[in-house]
Design a protein around this motif. Sequence first.
Motif, PDB file in Angstrom:
ATOM      1  N   ALA A  51       6.696  46.327  46.397  1.00  0.00           N
ATOM      2  CA  ALA A  51       8.076  46.071  45.985  1.00  0.00           C
ATOM      3  C   ALA A  51       8.146  45.849  44.479  1.00  0.00           C
ATOM      4  O   ALA A  51       9.233  45.883  43.914  1.00  0.00           O
ATOM      5  CB  ALA A  51       8.618  44.858  46.714  1.00  0.00           C
ATOM      6  N   SER A  52       7.009  45.583  43.868  1.00  0.00           N
ATOM      7  CA  SER A  52       6.851  45.345  42.425  1.00  0.00           C
ATOM      8  C   SER A  52       7.769  44.257  41.901  1.00  0.00           C
ATOM      9  O   SER A  52       8.168  44.252  40.751  1.00  0.00           O
ATOM     10  CB  SER A  52       7.009  46.631  41.616  1.00  0.00           C
ATOM     11  OG  SER A  52       8.365  46.982  41.483  1.00  0.00           O
ATOM     12  N   ARG A  53       8.128  43.351  42.726  1.00  0.00           N
ATOM     13  CA  ARG A  53       8.801  42.140  42.254  1.00  0.00           C
ATOM     14  C   ARG A  53       8.615  41.051  43.300  1.00  0.00           C
ATOM     15  O   ARG A  53       8.207  41.318  44.435  1.00  0.00           O
ATOM     16  CB  ARG A  53      10.279  42.380  41.988  1.00  0.00           C
ATOM     17  CG  ARG A  53      11.081  42.623  43.244  1.00  0.00           C
ATOM     18  CD  ARG A  53      12.407  43.256  42.903  1.00  0.00           C
ATOM     19  NE  ARG A  53      13.203  43.465  44.102  1.00  0.00           N
ATOM     20  CZ  ARG A  53      14.075  42.597  44.573  1.00  0.00           C
ATOM     21  NH1 ARG A  53      14.261  41.451  43.968  1.00  0.00           N
ATOM     22  NH2 ARG A  53      14.774  42.855  45.660  1.00  0.00           N
ATOM     23  N   GLY A  54       8.935  39.853  42.911  1.00  0.00           N
ATOM     24  CA  GLY A  54       8.799  38.740  43.839  1.00  0.00           C
ATOM     25  C   GLY A  54       7.617  37.871  43.487  1.00  0.00           C
ATOM     26  O   GLY A  54       6.881  38.152  42.545  1.00  0.00           O
ATOM     27  N   SER A  55       7.488  36.797  44.235  1.00  0.00           N
ATOM     28  CA  SER A  55       6.415  35.847  43.975  1.00  0.00           C
ATOM     29  C   SER A  55       5.760  35.461  45.293  1.00  0.00           C
ATOM     30  O   SER A  55       6.337  35.635  46.356  1.00  0.00           O
ATOM     31  CB  SER A  55       6.955  34.583  43.313  1.00  0.00           C
ATOM     32  OG  SER A  55       7.712  34.916  42.179  1.00  0.00           O
ATOM     33  N   ILE A  56       4.584  34.936  45.141  1.00  0.00           N
ATOM     34  CA  ILE A  56       3.900  34.397  46.311  1.00  0.00           C
ATOM     35  C   ILE A  56       3.438  32.991  45.975  1.00  0.00           C
ATOM     36  O   ILE A  56       2.871  32.761  44.906  1.00  0.00           O
ATOM     37  CB  ILE A  56       2.714  35.292  46.707  1.00  0.00           C
ATOM     38  CG1 ILE A  56       3.236  36.609  47.279  1.00  0.00           C
ATOM     39  CG2 ILE A  56       1.837  34.601  47.739  1.00  0.00           C
ATOM     40  CD1 ILE A  56       2.200  37.653  47.438  1.00  0.00           C
TER      41      ILE A  56
END
Lengths: 132, 169
Positions: free
Chosen positions: A25-30
């Motif tokens: 998705a090439s965005r977001g955080s974990i």
Amino acid sequence: MPQERISNDEFLNRLTILLSSTHSASRGSIYLTQKPLESTTESVSPPQILVRATNGLSKPHRTAKPKSAANSKPKIKLATVVEVADLDTFYARYAEVCKKGMEGLRKRDKKKAKEKAKAKKKGKAATGATGS
Amino acid sequence: MTYLADLHSYLHQSSLLIQAYPSTRITTKYSLPRKPNTKAMSKPSDGPAPTADTTAVASQPKREPSAVLTLKTYHPESGICLKYRTDKAAEVGRLLTGLGRLAKREVIEIPTAATAQIESGRAAEGDKMEIDSGVSAPKVEDKVVTAPPAVVQTGGGGGGKGKKKKGKK
């Protein structure tokens, strides 16, 4: 609300998937959290470790305006309990998963590596690190 | 909300915090950069990342933003919060071994230079104590006079000083 806890293996497998899907998705955080599990019997001095992973999204019913189902990704929550005896093996594998999964981080800089190679002959180590 | 300068001091401080408050939790946040569209490429909008970014930009201007790993050691009751931020892939391995050790509640000491400094500090204290004792005062004076030029001087303290000098050069 008790959280479902999965086995260590399952946790690592799902974390791998979570990392790769976030990357695609090439965005977001974990978010990865670790804390000692509060034991009801306080006899065990180093208690079990609770490790959690989440993609930090909201639950669908908490979002004010429900986005279209195609757009919004579901919240993913993973939790596992690591026994004290398994800590070493778990963390070794955990580290491997993270090293492979966190591919967005900066690799050792080639320019810097060159400069370093000039100063010291560290070229080998640098290429090894980028290769992994 | 302190960002610590390097990984070792972060791990060290965190280990101390965990020793003091075992219920401390550690959160590792791995966040990908904003989608690299053309606007973002020209001006990366990494608002909440001033220190690390400025250094990165200074050393290597015009690089596409990389993912950032933020570590947070937090103890809810006292509100103590230690943070560390990195974007280096090479640090992940070290970091996770550190987290493993923290999970086992080991005390993580700062290796290399810092410990050397502490040790040298202790050595200095030892010297002072010798001075205080008074009996060996002339001896100490001799030491002080000869110490700067003499690398040849034997003994633990002398050796340490020589090493330190080399490091400075």
